[in-house]
Each structure stands twice: as C-alpha cells, then as structure tokens.
Design a protein around this motif. Sequence first.
Motif, PDB file in Angstrom:
ATOM      1  N   SER A   1       0.809  -1.043   0.318  1.00 44.03           N
ATOM      2  CA  SER A   1       0.510  -0.142   0.363  1.00 44.03           C
ATOM      3  C   SER A   1       0.774   1.071   0.145  1.00 44.03           C
ATOM      4  N   GLN A   2       2.159   1.200   0.871  1.00 48.43           N
ATOM      5  CA  GLN A   2       3.100   2.053   0.419  1.00 48.43           C
ATOM      6  C   GLN A   2       3.592   3.022  -0.889  1.00 48.43           C
ATOM      7  N   LEU A   3       4.348   1.693  -1.630  1.00 47.44           N
ATOM      8  CA  LEU A   3       4.830   1.538  -2.578  1.00 47.44           C
ATOM      9  C   LEU A   3       3.592   1.850  -3.460  1.00 47.44           C
ATOM     10  N   GLN A   4       2.143   1.680  -3.575  1.00 47.72           N
ATOM     11  CA  GLN A   4       1.474   1.607  -4.087  1.00 47.72           C
ATOM     12  C   GLN A   4       0.729   3.488  -3.954  1.00 47.72           C
ATOM     13  N   SER A   5       0.471   3.784  -2.871  1.00 47.44           N
ATOM     14  CA  SER A   5       0.558   5.806  -2.878  1.00 47.44           C
ATOM     15  C   SER A   5       1.212   6.062  -3.956  1.00 47.44           C
ATOM     16  N   MET A   6       2.664   5.815  -3.256  1.00 53.69           N
ATOM     17  CA  MET A   6       4.053   6.567  -3.843  1.00 53.69           C
ATOM     18  C   MET A   6       3.732   6.627  -5.342  1.00 53.69           C
ATOM     19  N   LEU A   7       3.213   5.529  -6.159  1.00 52.00           N
ATOM     20  CA  LEU A   7       3.303   5.039  -7.410  1.00 52.00           C
ATOM     21  C   LEU A   7       2.528   5.583  -7.962  1.00 52.00           C
TER      22      LEU A   7
ATOM     23  N   ASP B   1       1.133   8.302  -6.432  1.00 54.19           N
ATOM     24  CA  ASP B   1       2.065  10.050  -6.607  1.00 54.19           C
ATOM     25  C   ASP B   1       2.789  10.337  -8.243  1.00 54.19           C
ATOM     26  N   ALA B   2       2.988   8.919  -8.676  1.00 54.58           N
ATOM     27  CA  ALA B   2       4.010   9.714  -9.551  1.00 54.58           C
ATOM     28  C   ALA B   2       3.027   9.507 -11.286  1.00 54.58           C
ATOM     29  N   GLY B   3       1.956   9.063 -10.889  1.00 59.13           N
ATOM     30  CA  GLY B   3       0.960   8.979 -12.125  1.00 59.13           C
ATOM     31  C   GLY B   3       0.138   7.850 -12.640  1.00 59.13           C
ATOM     32  N   LEU B   4       1.273   6.667 -11.733  1.00 57.21           N
ATOM     33  CA  LEU B   4       0.636   5.433 -11.581  1.00 57.21           C
ATOM     34  C   LEU B   4      -0.532   5.306 -10.881  1.00 57.21           C
ATOM     35  N   THR B   5      -1.236   4.526 -11.510  1.00 62.07           N
ATOM     36  CA  THR B   5      -2.872   3.861 -10.382  1.00 62.07           C
ATOM     37  C   THR B   5      -2.760   3.000 -10.690  1.00 62.07           C
TER      38      THR B   5
ATOM     39  N   THR C   1       3.173 -10.400 -17.573  1.00 59.14           N
ATOM     40  CA  THR C   1       3.339  -8.910 -18.406  1.00 59.14           C
ATOM     41  C   THR C   1       3.197  -7.712 -17.688  1.00 59.14           C
ATOM     42  N   ILE C   2       3.819  -6.790 -18.053  1.00 59.76           N
ATOM     43  CA  ILE C   2       3.966  -5.341 -17.272  1.00 59.76           C
ATOM     44  C   ILE C   2       4.119  -4.708 -18.426  1.00 59.76           C
ATOM     45  N   ARG C   3       3.745  -3.565 -18.649  1.00 64.31           N
ATOM     46  CA  ARG C   3       4.068  -2.536 -19.048  1.00 64.31           C
ATOM     47  C   ARG C   3       4.847  -2.227 -18.982  1.00 64.31           C
ATOM     48  N   LEU C   4       5.807  -1.266 -20.345  1.00 63.58           N
ATOM     49  CA  LEU C   4       7.178  -1.009 -20.009  1.00 63.58           C
ATOM     50  C   LEU C   4       7.036   0.562 -20.030  1.00 63.58           C
ATOM     51  N   ASP C   5       5.324   0.975 -20.050  1.00 65.68           N
ATOM     52  CA  ASP C   5       5.823   2.739 -19.316  1.00 65.68           C
ATOM     53  C   ASP C   5       5.230   2.569 -17.540  1.00 65.68           C
ATOM     54  N   ASP C   6       4.933   1.325 -17.619  1.00 64.91           N
ATOM     55  CA  ASP C   6       4.399   1.289 -15.578  1.00 64.91           C
ATOM     56  C   ASP C   6       6.069   1.147 -14.984  1.00 64.91           C
ATOM     57  N   LEU C   7       6.617   0.045 -15.822  1.00 68.81           N
ATOM     58  CA  LEU C   7       8.118  -0.351 -15.765  1.00 68.81           C
ATOM     59  C   LEU C   7       8.890   0.906 -15.707  1.00 68.81           C
ATOM     60  N   ASP C   8       8.634   2.377 -16.019  1.00 69.39           N
ATOM     61  CA  ASP C   8       9.498   3.145 -15.928  1.00 69.39           C
ATOM     62  C   ASP C   8       9.353   3.823 -14.607  1.00 69.39           C
ATOM     63  N   ILE C   9       8.054   4.442 -14.797  1.00 73.55           N
ATOM     64  CA  ILE C   9       7.296   4.763 -12.949  1.00 73.55           C
ATOM     65  C   ILE C   9       8.115   4.021 -12.022  1.00 73.55           C
ATOM     66  N   ILE C  10       7.956   2.887 -11.628  1.00 76.72           N
ATOM     67  CA  ILE C  10       8.310   2.040 -10.794  1.00 76.72           C
ATOM     68  C   ILE C  10      10.162   2.313 -10.979  1.00 76.72           C
ATOM     69  N   CYS C  11      10.430   1.918 -11.579  1.00 78.35           N
ATOM     70  CA  CYS C  11      12.243   2.048 -11.576  1.00 78.35           C
ATOM     71  C   CYS C  11      12.628   4.105 -11.166  1.00 78.35           C
ATOM     72  N   GLU C  12      11.321   4.753 -11.335  1.00 78.09           N
ATOM     73  CA  GLU C  12      11.658   6.179 -11.158  1.00 78.09           C
ATOM     74  C   GLU C  12      11.572   6.541  -9.800  1.00 78.09           C
ATOM     75  N   VAL C  13      10.389   5.684  -9.036  1.00 78.90           N
ATOM     76  CA  VAL C  13       9.690   5.257  -8.261  1.00 78.90           C
ATOM     77  C   VAL C  13      10.699   5.112  -6.967  1.00 78.90           C
ATOM     78  N   LEU C  14      11.848   3.792  -7.275  1.00 81.73           N
ATOM     79  CA  LEU C  14      12.608   3.039  -6.388  1.00 81.73           C
ATOM     80  C   LEU C  14      13.599   3.734  -6.920  1.00 81.73           C
ATOM     81  N   GLY C  15      13.783   4.520  -7.518  1.00 81.21           N
ATOM     82  CA  GLY C  15      14.851   4.646  -7.831  1.00 81.21           C
ATOM     83  C   GLY C  15      16.670   3.370  -8.479  1.00 81.21           C
ATOM     84  N   CYS C  16      15.567   2.770  -9.160  1.00 80.83           N
ATOM     85  CA  CYS C  16      16.736   1.277  -9.528  1.00 80.83           C
ATOM     86  C   CYS C  16      16.175   1.469 -11.010  1.00 80.83           C
TER      87      CYS C  16
END
Length: 105
Positions: A18-24, A26-30, A46-61
């Motif tokens: 839920s913490q990560l979901q909230s952070m995502l 806030d970054a525009g990924l609902t 599967t995972i969308r590349l756009d979603d992967l981009d946001i996840i990586c941005e939020v996690l700094g990875c």
Amino acid sequence: MKWNLRLAAAQRDIWKSSQLQSMLADAGLTISAGKMSNLWSGQPVTIRLDDLDIICEVLGCQPNDLLAPEPEKARARRPVSTSAPAVAGEHPRIERRVGRTEPPL
C-alpha cells in the motif's frame, strides 16, 4: 525472468504494498489493489514498459534490479531433439546397396 519488486522495495525501506501503491499514484501510475497484489507478491506475466519506467523512477532503480534472468528455466523449456540437427544446405545421405539382397522370409 524472476520478478524482484519486493526485494527492490525493501532495499529502499518500503515494506508494504500500500505504501508503494501510494507512491506510484503520486508519480501518476494508478494501480488497482488486485494488480498491486500481483506485482507485490506474484510473478506478473506481463508488465507495460511505461509502468516499469514509473516503478523504476519511484524506487530509484534500474529494470535489471526488478528483473533477473533465469537461464535454467529457458533451457528447460527447449524441446528435446532425438535426431541430429540439420545443417543448412546439407542433403540426407542415401546409401545404395550393391548386388542382390536376400528375399524376405
């Protein structure tokens, strides 16, 4: 591929989905609760590349922090071949018998 979202999140002191979901969000990924649960605890098909981009941005990875190759699983999926592999341009060898053969019994 092995999905390591939980490990990548834990390395950044994120312990709840839920913490990560909230952070995502806030970054525009609902993400719905069901999809978040699958991303957090499962192995997404599967995972969308756009979603992967946001996840990586939020996690700094980087994507390779989330995805790890599993070559042994890929090798296990290869079909087992019982015949010798064909070589391009090579014709099958036909052997001719010289002389008479014995009649069938």
